[in-house]
Scaffold this motif. Structure first.
Motif, PDB file in Angstrom:
ATOM      1  N   HIS A 106      16.232   9.669 -65.576  1.00  0.00           N
ATOM      2  CA  HIS A 106      15.886  11.094 -65.586  1.00  0.00           C
ATOM      3  C   HIS A 106      16.893  11.914 -66.395  1.00  0.00           C
ATOM      4  CE1 HIS A 106      14.560  14.803 -63.050  1.00  0.00           C
ATOM      5  NE2 HIS A 106      15.109  15.200 -64.175  1.00  0.00           N
ATOM      6  N   HIS A 107      18.155  11.711 -66.101  1.00  0.00           N
ATOM      7  CA  HIS A 107      19.200  12.500 -66.748  1.00  0.00           C
ATOM      8  C   HIS A 107      19.224  12.258 -68.253  1.00  0.00           C
ATOM      9  CE1 HIS A 107      23.611  13.189 -67.759  1.00  0.00           C
ATOM     10  NE2 HIS A 107      23.104  14.388 -67.561  1.00  0.00           N
ATOM     11  N   ARG A 108      19.111  11.004 -68.597  1.00  0.00           N
ATOM     12  CA  ARG A 108      19.096  10.656 -70.012  1.00  0.00           C
ATOM     13  C   ARG A 108      17.887  11.282 -70.707  1.00  0.00           C
ATOM     14  NH1 ARG A 108      21.505   6.245 -72.844  1.00  0.00           N
ATOM     15  NH2 ARG A 108      20.914   6.538 -75.016  1.00  0.00           N
ATOM     16  N   GLU A 109      16.799  11.306 -70.007  1.00  0.00           N
ATOM     17  CA  GLU A 109      15.586  11.915 -70.557  1.00  0.00           C
ATOM     18  C   GLU A 109      15.819  13.389 -70.861  1.00  0.00           C
ATOM     19  OE1 GLU A 109      11.548  10.934 -68.856  1.00  0.00           O
ATOM     20  OE2 GLU A 109      11.742  12.984 -68.139  1.00  0.00           O
ATOM     21  N   LYS A 130      10.921   6.329 -65.201  1.00  0.00           N
ATOM     22  CA  LYS A 130      10.539   5.996 -63.825  1.00  0.00           C
ATOM     23  C   LYS A 130      11.220   6.868 -62.796  1.00  0.00           C
ATOM     24  CE  LYS A 130       9.608   1.106 -64.179  1.00  0.00           C
ATOM     25  NZ  LYS A 130      10.180  -0.223 -63.951  1.00  0.00           N
ATOM     26  N   THR A 131      12.392   7.365 -63.153  1.00  0.00           N
ATOM     27  CA  THR A 131      13.168   8.107 -62.165  1.00  0.00           C
ATOM     28  C   THR A 131      12.969   9.612 -62.272  1.00  0.00           C
ATOM     29  OG1 THR A 131      15.042   8.049 -63.689  1.00  0.00           O
ATOM     30  CG2 THR A 131      14.951   6.333 -62.021  1.00  0.00           C
ATOM     31  N   THR A 132      12.099  10.029 -63.179  1.00  0.00           N
ATOM     32  CA  THR A 132      11.887  11.465 -63.360  1.00  0.00           C
ATOM     33  C   THR A 132      11.016  12.031 -62.248  1.00  0.00           C
ATOM     34  OG1 THR A 132      12.055  11.232 -65.744  1.00  0.00           O
ATOM     35  CG2 THR A 132      10.986  13.213 -64.918  1.00  0.00           C
ATOM     36  N   GLN A 133      11.583  12.972 -61.517  1.00  0.00           N
ATOM     37  CA  GLN A 133      10.808  13.532 -60.413  1.00  0.00           C
ATOM     38  C   GLN A 133      10.733  15.050 -60.498  1.00  0.00           C
ATOM     39  OE1 GLN A 133      10.567  11.623 -56.814  1.00  0.00           O
ATOM     40  NE2 GLN A 133      12.077  10.023 -57.249  1.00  0.00           N
ATOM     41  N   SER A 134      11.430  15.640 -61.448  1.00  0.00           N
ATOM     42  CA  SER A 134      11.243  17.069 -61.674  1.00  0.00           C
ATOM     43  C   SER A 134      11.066  17.271 -63.171  1.00  0.00           C
ATOM     44  CB  SER A 134      12.442  17.848 -61.154  1.00  0.00           C
ATOM     45  OG  SER A 134      13.568  17.569 -61.953  1.00  0.00           O
ATOM     46  N   PHE A 135      10.616  18.467 -63.517  1.00  0.00           N
ATOM     47  CA  PHE A 135      10.134  18.606 -64.891  1.00  0.00           C
ATOM     48  C   PHE A 135      10.672  19.833 -65.613  1.00  0.00           C
ATOM     49  CE2 PHE A 135       7.239  16.409 -62.099  1.00  0.00           C
ATOM     50  CZ  PHE A 135       7.129  15.189 -62.735  1.00  0.00           C
ATOM     51  N   ASP A 136      11.755  20.393 -65.065  1.00  0.00           N
ATOM     52  CA  ASP A 136      12.309  21.600 -65.671  1.00  0.00           C
ATOM     53  C   ASP A 136      12.723  21.377 -67.116  1.00  0.00           C
ATOM     54  OD1 ASP A 136      11.963  22.662 -63.211  1.00  0.00           O
ATOM     55  OD2 ASP A 136      14.069  22.464 -62.606  1.00  0.00           O
ATOM     56  N   HIS A 137      13.214  20.198 -67.395  1.00  0.00           N
ATOM     57  CA  HIS A 137      13.714  19.968 -68.752  1.00  0.00           C
ATOM     58  C   HIS A 137      12.623  20.080 -69.806  1.00  0.00           C
ATOM     59  CE1 HIS A 137      12.720  16.283 -66.694  1.00  0.00           C
ATOM     60  NE2 HIS A 137      12.796  15.534 -67.764  1.00  0.00           N
ATOM     61  N   PHE A 138      11.389  19.924 -69.400  1.00  0.00           N
ATOM     62  CA  PHE A 138      10.309  20.082 -70.376  1.00  0.00           C
ATOM     63  C   PHE A 138      10.036  21.552 -70.665  1.00  0.00           C
ATOM     64  CE2 PHE A 138       9.346  15.922 -68.417  1.00  0.00           C
ATOM     65  CZ  PHE A 138       9.539  15.160 -69.557  1.00  0.00           C
ATOM     66  N   ARG A 139      10.325  22.379 -69.667  1.00  0.00           N
ATOM     67  CA  ARG A 139      10.153  23.816 -69.856  1.00  0.00           C
ATOM     68  C   ARG A 139      10.904  24.306 -71.087  1.00  0.00           C
ATOM     69  NH1 ARG A 139       7.025  24.498 -65.618  1.00  0.00           N
ATOM     70  NH2 ARG A 139       5.379  24.528 -67.181  1.00  0.00           N
ATOM     71  N   ILE A 158       2.874  19.839 -65.817  1.00  0.00           N
ATOM     72  CA  ILE A 158       3.062  20.508 -67.099  1.00  0.00           C
ATOM     73  C   ILE A 158       1.734  20.598 -67.843  1.00  0.00           C
ATOM     74  CG2 ILE A 158       4.298  20.443 -69.290  1.00  0.00           C
ATOM     75  CD1 ILE A 158       6.352  20.616 -67.234  1.00  0.00           C
ATOM     76  N   GLU A 159       1.451  21.801 -68.296  1.00  0.00           N
ATOM     77  CA  GLU A 159       0.252  21.969 -69.102  1.00  0.00           C
ATOM     78  C   GLU A 159       0.534  21.490 -70.521  1.00  0.00           C
ATOM     79  OE1 GLU A 159      -2.030  25.490 -69.081  1.00  0.00           O
ATOM     80  OE2 GLU A 159      -2.851  24.535 -67.280  1.00  0.00           O
ATOM     81  N   SER A 160      -0.184  20.509 -70.959  1.00  0.00           N
ATOM     82  CA  SER A 160       0.021  19.998 -72.314  1.00  0.00           C
ATOM     83  C   SER A 160      -1.083  19.008 -72.644  1.00  0.00           C
ATOM     84  CB  SER A 160       1.369  19.300 -72.414  1.00  0.00           C
ATOM     85  OG  SER A 160       1.292  18.050 -71.771  1.00  0.00           O
ATOM     86  N   ASP A 161      -1.056  18.553 -73.874  1.00  0.00           N
ATOM     87  CA  ASP A 161      -1.948  17.467 -74.230  1.00  0.00           C
ATOM     88  C   ASP A 161      -1.468  16.194 -73.544  1.00  0.00           C
ATOM     89  OD1 ASP A 161      -3.673  18.896 -75.933  1.00  0.00           O
ATOM     90  OD2 ASP A 161      -2.229  18.754 -77.578  1.00  0.00           O
TER      91      ASP A 161
END
Lengths: 337, 337
Positions: A106-109, A130-139, A158-161
């Motif tokens: 997650h962190h590396r992502e 696999k370890t990503t459980q929150s999505f703020d970084h995409f914001r 996340i709204e996206s394609d």
DNA sequence: ATGAAAGCGCTAACAG
DNA sequence: CTGTTAGCGCTTTCAT
């Protein structure tokens, strides 16, 4: 021996006794420039092997013609196929790729994402770690106006394609196939349940059991999606083995590892226990018995992802609706089930 | 909904009522700036999540902090391991990677190279495509002062840093192992001979035969280095099979394909014909019998390649001598030989 | 301690 | 048809 600096439009202008802008325009066939001038300038540029500075161009145009790609783990055949699918089309359209690995972290992502944003990439293609459980970084990317396409492992929030497989259907087909062979006690080796693909394949498995009047037993669903985890769970699996007759594994590696453990302990596959995988990577035909599995079209999914991205980048004004492209899974029957 | 433009040092200067250069200096802890000013500016930059524009930086510094990587085919486990080895270190040192695939195609490789030069990458890591037989395209990079590190498949003609395996030794060890098991009629499945790795492994094979008093027979050396090619040569191989007792394959995939063909035709491996591979990828332990093979340390080779590159980039003035780092191969004995 | 200005290589609006 | 100029975001002399 200092580093030679590549020659610029300015050098050409000086050497030819014309202005910088004339060179710039001639090189891009601007209609204002006389054809003689064009010919002369182009010939000279060719001769000295002039190459525009992409960095300067990007800065000027506010567009880097670079697309970022985040991959959970490049060593997985599925993901490297995805890359190939993306690359072919991207280069054809004049885009370059910056590829980052999250290593399922997650962190590396999040760092990958920051890097790509910093590089002002025009778009980002990503499959969740696999370890990503929150999505703020995409914001952050989205706030900066950088479009995202999720492929395979997507973030519902996340709204996206998005480009996915119908994993529910995949799980259902796989499990149904086992049932149609006569299996009644089927173990599922499952991916993490916070991943859509994990949840969906599992739900497909459950649905198949239910619609065939078979009981869903939590103790027959093991969180276990790598070869290493299978090896760790070896004893547990061998305890289960006497009372089961089928295994639906969430990917090929775990299916293969399971087969190897079973065979080493004198179970016959598929006669005693049938095993079905998911992915149809190159390993599927190396194991004996050859693996029955669900086909996952990595190349095609990559291709579709970059298509969605390019469509958006090529119509910057259009404000296109987000689209989810779903691939139908198909079953390939070999010997293991 | 136009694309939001990320804020710049200029915005910060305006909002804080200081000059652009003050902001620039404060952000990089220039000693001239008073600590109050620094604190204020840094706090604000943090608050608004300021991120420097990497493109502008690169243009200004004439250094992109990007390293180009050319890979023959990302789907090969060896090469994806190399990527991982490179990536870890590169990112740690603040470099980004642009990864290109040549797809084993000379022309594509030349284009990759051009792209990387155009992007003003600071250095290029490359492993030759199978079809590359001339090397002019590398000259362009070198003429532009971009250092190259070749890894695994190297160009002898080009002066540069290189990271290789001792493939001669690898071929020798592998063949010796077969001989020590009692094999006397050994086929070699060889890579193209214009590649050093192809030539060296073959020479190692020949050397082992010779020093053991065995005859070198050209008809026992097949140009055949992919699974597909093995399948194409199936009949030829089966014609050879009755008179041979060992196969040294130039990589694991061909070794495995050969095993499968032999087994399907009622030859026992290793009893009738022993087979040894090269690479030790994940497939090696999936085939039955498990594959005896030469270990090829992809991750370590990647790591070493980027180290050589970083050493050079971090000492731009030094004019360091070109170095060739050679890895010693080791044999891992399993069941197939 | 801070600011003004030039310039990295390129494009494009404006002038002539 | 061609040239001059400003500016993309940033750093770095040179002034003050």
């Amino acid at each position: 021996m200092s580093k030679p600096t590549p020659l610029t439009i300015k050098d050409i202008a000086r050497n030819l006794g014309v202005s910088i802008s004339t060179v710039s325009r001639a090189l891009k066939d601007h209609p204002d420039i006389s054809s003689e001038t064009k010919i002369m300038i182009k010939a000279y540029a060719e001769e000295v092997n002039y190459r525009p500075n992409v960095l300067a161009l990007s800065l000027r145009r506010q567009k880097s013609n670079t697309i970022g790609l985040i991959i959970p783990a490049i060593v997985h055949h599925f993901f490297s196929s995805v890359i190939s699918g993306i690359e072919d089309l991207a280069y054809k359209e004049g885009y370059n790729l910056i590829i980052c690995q999250s290593n399922e972290n997650h962190h590396r992502e999040a760092i990958n994402l920051q890097t790509l944003v910093d590089h002002r990439v025009d778009g980002i293609l990503v499959s969740l770690s696999k370890t990503t459980q929150s999505f703020d970084h995409f914001r952050e990317a989205i706030d900066n106006g950088i479009p995202i396409v999720f492929y395979d492992r997507v973030a519902d929030e996340i709204e996206s394609d998005k480009v996915i497989m119908d994993d529910f259907e995949g799980g259902r087909i796989a499990t149904n196939h086992l049932i149609s062979r006569g299996c009644k006690n089927i173990v599922h080796l499952a991916a993490p349940q916070h991943l859509q693909i994990g949840k969906n394949r599992r739900n497909g498995y459950c649905e198949a059991l239910k619609s065939n009047g078979l009981e869903i037993r939590e103790d027959r669903i093991l969180k276990c999606d790598t070869r290493e985890e299978v090896m760790t769970l070896k004893n547990h699996m061998l305890n289960l083995a006497p009372e089961i007759d089928g295994i639906f594994a969430v990917n090929d590696s775990t299916a293969i590892a399971a087969i190897q453990i079973l065979q080493n302990n004198n179970y016959r596959v598929p006669e005693d226990i049938a095993v079905i995988g998911y992915g149809d990577g190159p390993n599927a035909t190396i194991i004996n018995p050859e693996l029955t599995t669900i086909v996952q079209k990595g190349y095609e999914m990559g291709r579709e992802s970059i298509k969605l991205m390019l469509r958006r980048l090529n119509n910057p004004a259009a404000d296109i609706n987000f689209q989810t492209k779903s691939f139908k899974p198909s079953l390939i029957i070999r010997q293991s089930a």
